[in-house]
Motif scaffolding. Structure first.
Motif, PDB file in Angstrom:
ATOM      1  N   ILE A   1       0.884  -1.176   0.000  1.00 48.14           N
ATOM      2  CA  ILE A   1       0.000   0.000   0.000  1.00 48.14           C
ATOM      3  C   ILE A   1       0.919   1.222   0.000  1.00 48.14           C
ATOM      4  O   ILE A   1       1.824   1.315   0.825  1.00 48.14           O
ATOM      5  CB  ILE A   1      -0.920   0.011   1.231  1.00 48.14           C
TER       6      ILE A   1
ATOM      7  N   PRO B   1      -5.711   4.233   2.753  1.00 46.82           N
ATOM      8  CA  PRO B   1      -6.141   3.034   2.026  1.00 46.82           C
ATOM      9  C   PRO B   1      -7.642   3.041   1.776  1.00 46.82           C
ATOM     10  O   PRO B   1      -8.429   3.531   2.589  1.00 46.82           O
ATOM     11  CB  PRO B   1      -5.747   1.890   2.960  1.00 46.82           C
TER      12      PRO B   1
ATOM     13  N   GLN C   1      -8.694  -1.982  -0.430  1.00 46.15           N
ATOM     14  CA  GLN C   1      -7.324  -2.293  -0.036  1.00 46.15           C
ATOM     15  C   GLN C   1      -7.266  -2.877   1.374  1.00 46.15           C
ATOM     16  O   GLN C   1      -6.509  -3.820   1.638  1.00 46.15           O
ATOM     17  CB  GLN C   1      -6.463  -1.031  -0.126  1.00 46.15           C
TER      18      GLN C   1
ATOM     19  N   LYS D   1      -8.375  -6.462   1.174  1.00 49.37           N
ATOM     20  CA  LYS D   1      -7.329  -7.322   0.624  1.00 49.37           C
ATOM     21  C   LYS D   1      -6.210  -7.531   1.634  1.00 49.37           C
ATOM     22  O   LYS D   1      -5.632  -8.619   1.717  1.00 49.37           O
ATOM     23  CB  LYS D   1      -6.777  -6.713  -0.657  1.00 49.37           C
TER      24      LYS D   1
END
Length: 577
Positions: free
Chosen positions: A147, A153, A157, A160
């Protein structure tokens, strides 16, 4: 809205004028009482007016300042809102038309506060997740989920990243279980092999804390390699110990070592540790020295073992005679070595042809059972059994006659496959298997003919004795016949003298509980010629139809089997006299 504002302004002006008039009236009265001159009053009126104007100007300035600040706030909030919206990857807020500055500022500030809180929450989650991820990555030596730094984020994100952490955690748990299990095996192997950790990696695995071990892919691969190497060493030692024990046992058997001595040695040398292997090697050396000191006894033990192997491999006498050293009386080390080599060759031959030899052994067992059944069939005392033994014997006899041709076919098929594969003939007793079976049948039939001939000679001799000495009372077995023995009648000869007349054949009495048995089959090999038939299509009465056995046609012309051997539809009385 403009009309309403104008009306409010006029109302306010009227109220201010009324208030100013009342205030000035009060000031005038105060001035009258004080006795202030007109000139001074003018100055004071100017001061009042100046104060009023300054107050209004100040109020106006404050309001203008408020407006300026609101507009600045609107501008700042708009910029902040735009920035946060981009960072959070959310749509930019578009205000409605016609909102006042105050409403617009409040709306923008509220949205900025909301998005700022969401940004703070995401950054807090990111920090916590990154911390967990970093610990797992350090343990597993893997790359963290990327990231971009100094960015907020997105929810996708973060999702994930959580999935990545979950995957890492699962992998860690799996590797941890594998590590613990492999570590336990390694410790066991090291203990079994009497080894200690040598390399730094081995010490890390065995001696260090389990949580401190880095579960990287390289370390896990090295761990499996170490475990496999130790397992191979253990298997090699097990195989070596087994081989050494076989050698020791063989030497013991050939040297005829006492059983108590063997048990004592085995009790003190169990397992496969290097210490045990050393002891086994030393015992082998000791036995070899004894072997050299007792060559004659050892060679005789080898010859007994060779004889067993010859029998198991069905070697003929001619094949056995080829090993001429077997008959030598010159007991030397060279003779001992030759016998050792012969044992090794015979064992190798047996191991290579174990399946075929097992089939032949099975056929041999069935053949011996068949001969035994035929021998029993010719034994008169078998009828004395009233316990159902004859029924069981008949079942077994039928089973043997059913299995014998099947086993012959199995042996023949296995031998054909062997000969096609190796290009060499497979011999049983020095000849092909079918010839060996044929020879067995020929030998069996010859023995039956010899037995028949002996009986005929004995019967002829008995008749001759009776003709010379006169007839004797004929008796029958007590359990088989119930008739009273009588003297043999005589009749007048042509010369006027009397002599014994041929006794008529007596029939066995038939009783109500008789059991019928079929005669045992005297079958030739299956490959023999069929028994010729009479013109009427029936078999000749000289012998019964014989089932085939898959043998060669060499037995087609063999003699007719003796019908008097065995029993055919014999009636056995179930009652006693």
């Amino acid at each position: 809205m403009a009309t309403s504002s104008k009306s409010n302004a006029e109302t306010m002006a009227n109220e201010l004028a009324h208030s100013l008039e009342a205030t000035m009236g009060r000031l005038q009265n105060i001035w009258d009482e004080i006795g202030i001159m007109e000139e001074q009053r003018k100055d004071r009126r100017k001061v009042v007016l100046h104060h009023l104007q300054a107050l209004l100007e100040e109020m106006v300035a404050e309001e203008e300042n408020l407006r300026t600040r609101l507009l600045q706030s609107v501008e700042d909030c708009g910029k902040e809102l735009l920035k946060i919206s981009k960072e959070l990857h959310v749509p930019v807020y578009e205000p409605e038309e016609g909102l006042t500055i105050l409403t617009l500022e409040k709306e923008l500030r509220t949205r900025v506060d909301t998005l700022s809180k969401e940004k703070h929450d995401r950054m807090k989650q990111l920090s916590s997740l990154k911390e967990k991820e970093q610990q797992l990555c350090d343990t597993l030596c893997t790359t963290p989920f990327y990231i971009a730094p100094d960015t907020v984020p997105s929810n996708d994100q973060l999702a994930k990243l959580r999935q990545h952490i979950s995957t890492l955690q699962t992998e860690k748990n799996t590797r941890q279980e594998v590590f613990l299990e492999t570590k336990r095996k390694i410790i066991t192997y090291l203990d079994d092999l009497d080894l200690t950790p040598n390399s730094s990696f081995e010490r890390d695995v065995v001696c260090e804390d389990e949580e401190s071990f880095v579960l990287s892919s390289d370390n896990m691969a090295a761990l499996q390699t170490l475990c496999a190497e130790l397992e191979k060493k253990q298997n090699d030692l097990i195989a070596m110990a087994s081989d050494l024990r076989i050698q020791v046992t063989t030497l013991w058997d050939r040297l005829m070592i006492e059983q108590s001595e063997r048990e004592a040695f085995n009790r003190d040398n169990q397992g496969f540790k290097p210490r045990v292997l050393k002891a086994l090697r030393e015992e082998i050396e000791r036995c070899r020295e004894l072997k050299l000191q007792n060559i004659r006894r050892y060679v005789e033990g080898l010859r007994a073992e060779i004889t067993q192997l010859w029998n198991k491999c069905y070697f003929s006498q001619e094949q056995r005679n080829q090993f001429t050293e077997f008959f030598s009386d010159d007991f030397t080390e060279d003779l001992l070595e030759i016998h050792d080599q012969q044992v090794a060759r015979l064992k190798q031959y047996y191991d290579n042809n174990r399946d075929i030899l097992k089939f032949v052994e099975k056929w041999e067992d069935l053949w011996k059972k068949m001969l035994e059944f035929e021998r029993r069939a010719n034994d008169p005392s078998r009828y004395n059994n009233r316990g159902g033994g004859l029924l069981q014997e008949e079942k077994e006899r039928k089973k043997v006659h059913k299995l014998l041709p099947k086993v012959e076919e199995e042996v023949s098929r296995a031998i054909r496959e062997y000969e096609q594969k190796t290009g060499q003939p497979f011999l049983v007793d020095g000849c092909p298997f079918l010839d060996y079976v044929t020879a067995q049948w020929n030998k069996h039939n010859e023995e039956k003919e010899q037995e028949k001939h002996r009986r005929h000679l004995a019967k002829a001799k008995q008749l001759e004795e009776e003709q010379k000495n006169g007839s004797k009372p004929a008796t029958t077995p007590k359990r088989r016949f119930l008739t009273t023995p009588t003297k043999t009648p005589t009749k007048r000869k042509m010369d006027g003298t009397f002599g014994p007349s041929p006794s008529p054949a007596k029939k066995t009495p038939m009783h109500h509980s008789s059991v019928m048995f079929a005669s045992p089959l005297h079958r030739p090999p299956r490959s023999c010629k069929k028994t010729p038939k009479t013109p009427g299509g029936r078999l000749p009465k000289s012998r019964p139809p014989l089932p085939g056995s898959g043998l060669r046609k060499a037995l087609a012309e063999r003699n007719t089997p003796d019908r008097t051997h065995g029993f055919s539809m014999s009636t056995l009385s179930g009652s006693s006299a």
